[in-house]
Design a protein around this motif. Structure first.
Motif, PDB file in Angstrom:
ATOM      1  N   SER A  17       0.830  -1.203   0.000  1.00  9.07           N
ATOM      2  CA  SER A  17       0.000   0.000   0.000  1.00  9.07           C
ATOM      3  C   SER A  17       0.866   1.255   0.000  1.00  9.07           C
ATOM      4  O   SER A  17       1.981   1.256   0.526  1.00  9.07           O
ATOM      5  CB  SER A  17      -0.922   0.010   1.215  1.00  9.07           C
ATOM      6  N   PRO A  18       0.354   2.338  -0.598  1.00  3.81           N
ATOM      7  CA  PRO A  18       1.124   3.589  -0.629  1.00  3.81           C
ATOM      8  C   PRO A  18       1.491   4.054   0.773  1.00  3.81           C
ATOM      9  O   PRO A  18       0.672   4.038   1.681  1.00  3.81           O
ATOM     10  CB  PRO A  18       0.150   4.574  -1.296  1.00  3.81           C
ATOM     11  N   GLY A  19       2.723   4.435   0.944  1.00  3.36           N
ATOM     12  CA  GLY A  19       3.220   4.870   2.237  1.00  3.36           C
ATOM     13  C   GLY A  19       4.651   5.347   2.103  1.00  3.36           C
ATOM     14  O   GLY A  19       5.236   5.310   1.010  1.00  3.36           O
ATOM     15  N   PRO A  20       5.264   5.781   3.197  1.00  2.87           N
ATOM     16  CA  PRO A  20       6.631   6.314   3.132  1.00  2.87           C
ATOM     17  C   PRO A  20       7.641   5.321   2.566  1.00  2.87           C
ATOM     18  O   PRO A  20       8.540   5.711   1.810  1.00  2.87           O
ATOM     19  CB  PRO A  20       6.949   6.644   4.593  1.00  2.87           C
ATOM     20  N   GLY A  21       7.528   4.036   2.929  1.00  2.00           N
ATOM     21  CA  GLY A  21       8.473   3.041   2.438  1.00  2.00           C
ATOM     22  C   GLY A  21       8.381   2.862   0.936  1.00  2.00           C
ATOM     23  O   GLY A  21       9.402   2.788   0.239  1.00  2.00           O
ATOM     24  N   VAL A  22       7.158   2.776   0.424  1.00  2.00           N
ATOM     25  CA  VAL A  22       6.964   2.625  -1.019  1.00  2.00           C
ATOM     26  C   VAL A  22       7.487   3.853  -1.751  1.00  2.00           C
ATOM     27  O   VAL A  22       8.158   3.753  -2.788  1.00  2.00           O
ATOM     28  CB  VAL A  22       5.470   2.392  -1.338  1.00  2.00           C
ATOM     29  N   VAL A  23       7.192   5.041  -1.213  1.00  2.00           N
ATOM     30  CA  VAL A  23       7.672   6.277  -1.842  1.00  2.00           C
ATOM     31  C   VAL A  23       9.197   6.311  -1.869  1.00  2.00           C
ATOM     32  O   VAL A  23       9.808   6.690  -2.876  1.00  2.00           O
ATOM     33  CB  VAL A  23       7.116   7.508  -1.099  1.00  2.00           C
ATOM     34  N   ASN A 184      -4.548   4.334  -5.078  1.00  2.00           N
ATOM     35  CA  ASN A 184      -5.100   4.644  -3.764  1.00  2.00           C
ATOM     36  C   ASN A 184      -6.476   4.006  -3.552  1.00  2.00           C
ATOM     37  O   ASN A 184      -6.752   3.455  -2.482  1.00  2.00           O
ATOM     38  CB  ASN A 184      -5.207   6.159  -3.574  1.00  2.00           C
ATOM     39  N   LYS A 185      -7.334   4.074  -4.542  1.00  2.00           N
ATOM     40  CA  LYS A 185      -8.685   3.542  -4.379  1.00  2.00           C
ATOM     41  C   LYS A 185      -8.680   2.014  -4.326  1.00  2.00           C
ATOM     42  O   LYS A 185      -9.444   1.412  -3.569  1.00  2.00           O
ATOM     43  CB  LYS A 185      -9.594   4.061  -5.494  1.00  2.00           C
ATOM     44  N   THR A 186      -7.809   1.390  -5.115  1.00  2.00           N
ATOM     45  CA  THR A 186      -7.701  -0.070  -5.059  1.00  2.00           C
ATOM     46  C   THR A 186      -7.200  -0.517  -3.691  1.00  2.00           C
ATOM     47  O   THR A 186      -7.743  -1.455  -3.087  1.00  2.00           O
ATOM     48  CB  THR A 186      -6.743  -0.577  -6.156  1.00  2.00           C
ATOM     49  N   ALA A 187      -6.169   0.158  -3.192  1.00  2.00           N
ATOM     50  CA  ALA A 187      -5.654  -0.168  -1.865  1.00  2.00           C
ATOM     51  C   ALA A 187      -6.704   0.102  -0.797  1.00  2.00           C
ATOM     52  O   ALA A 187      -6.845  -0.664   0.164  1.00  2.00           O
ATOM     53  CB  ALA A 187      -4.384   0.638  -1.582  1.00  2.00           C
ATOM     54  N   GLY A 188      -7.450   1.179  -0.944  1.00  2.00           N
ATOM     55  CA  GLY A 188      -8.481   1.511   0.037  1.00  2.00           C
ATOM     56  C   GLY A 188      -9.547   0.442   0.133  1.00  2.00           C
ATOM     57  O   GLY A 188      -9.913   0.002   1.237  1.00  2.00           O
ATOM     58  N   VAL A 189     -10.067  -0.008  -1.003  1.00  2.00           N
ATOM     59  CA  VAL A 189     -11.082  -1.059  -1.003  1.00  2.00           C
ATOM     60  C   VAL A 189     -10.526  -2.351  -0.415  1.00  2.00           C
ATOM     61  O   VAL A 189     -11.206  -3.064   0.338  1.00  2.00           O
ATOM     62  CB  VAL A 189     -11.604  -1.295  -2.441  1.00  2.00           C
ATOM     63  N   THR A 190      -9.278  -2.656  -0.737  1.00  2.00           N
ATOM     64  CA  THR A 190      -8.648  -3.873  -0.220  1.00  2.00           C
ATOM     65  C   THR A 190      -8.579  -3.851   1.300  1.00  2.00           C
ATOM     66  O   THR A 190      -8.920  -4.833   1.976  1.00  2.00           O
ATOM     67  CB  THR A 190      -7.230  -4.024  -0.804  1.00  2.00           C
ATOM     68  N   PHE A 191      -8.155  -2.740   1.874  1.00  2.00           N
ATOM     69  CA  PHE A 191      -8.031  -2.658   3.328  1.00  2.00           C
ATOM     70  C   PHE A 191      -9.391  -2.700   4.016  1.00  2.00           C
ATOM     71  O   PHE A 191      -9.536  -3.293   5.088  1.00  2.00           O
ATOM     72  CB  PHE A 191      -7.273  -1.397   3.734  1.00  2.00           C
TER      73      PHE A 191
END
Length: 203
Positions: A17-23, A184-191
């Protein structure tokens, strides 16, 4: 060990998921190439081991003896996943151009990744409230703990290397408003879905 496949899916979604590590991984890949990401990725993976050791081991005895504590943490973890999903759904795309350029030194990137993971609330909360739900108190705690933690760290390495591998190829799409919104929306639905699954899981 209960529901290992569900743990694998939740851990993979958390890592990806998008976050500091991925960035950080994407930024390093765009600036230095695949080799330039290894220090940061290994730092993040090692940081996961440290966070897990601090957060999860202290809860082992409590969760093995208290059904109330198990239930409380289960619903806290489920609520956090839903909250994270809603926040990701609403979040704007990441702007990689605003990220500070890190040093190209492997040790410095390792320390950067390690410190980032140690202060990452997503990782801390995962190991504090979600991770213990997958420990079976009737079985050997150490073996289960080691298996789950090493699985998580392995996912960090695999997923972040995948991000790094395709970062340059997907740069235009990743940095576009449309691509960022889809991520973001794909990750949001997944969570949100994982939050519902965790809330309905039984011991």
């Amino acid at each position: 060990m209960q529901l290992y496949l569900l743990f694998l899916l939740m851990a993979a979604a958390t890592v990806a998921s998008p976050g500091p590590g991925v960035v950080m991984t994407l930024s390093n890949a765009l600036r230095y190439g695949l080799r330039g990401t290894f220090g940061g990725i290994l730092g993040i993976a090692f940081g996961a081991l440290v966070v897990a050791a601090i957060s999860a081991t202290s809860l082992g005895v409590l969760l093995a003896t208290s059904a109330q504590a198990f239930t409380l943490l289960k619903f806290i973890g489920a609520a956090y996943l839903v909250y994270l999903g809603i926040r990701l759904w609403r979040a704007p795309p990441f702007d990689f151009s605003t990220q500070a350029t890190p040093s190209a030194s492997f040790p410095r990137r390792f320390v950067e990744g390690l410190s980032l993971q140690l202060t990452n609330p997503k990782a801390v909360f995962f190991f504090l409230s979600i991770f213990p739900q997958f420990i079976d108190p009737a079985r050997d705690y150490s073996l289960q703990f080691a298996t789950l933690v090493l699985t998580y760290s392995a996912l960090v390495v695999c997923i972040h290397c995948t991000y790094a591998r395709f970062a340059r190829r997907a740069k235009a799409w990743l940095t576009s408003p449309r691509g960022g919104r889809i991520v973001n929306k794909t990750a949001g639905v997944t969570f949100i879905g994982f939050g519902a699954a965790l809330a309905s899981a039984s011991r």
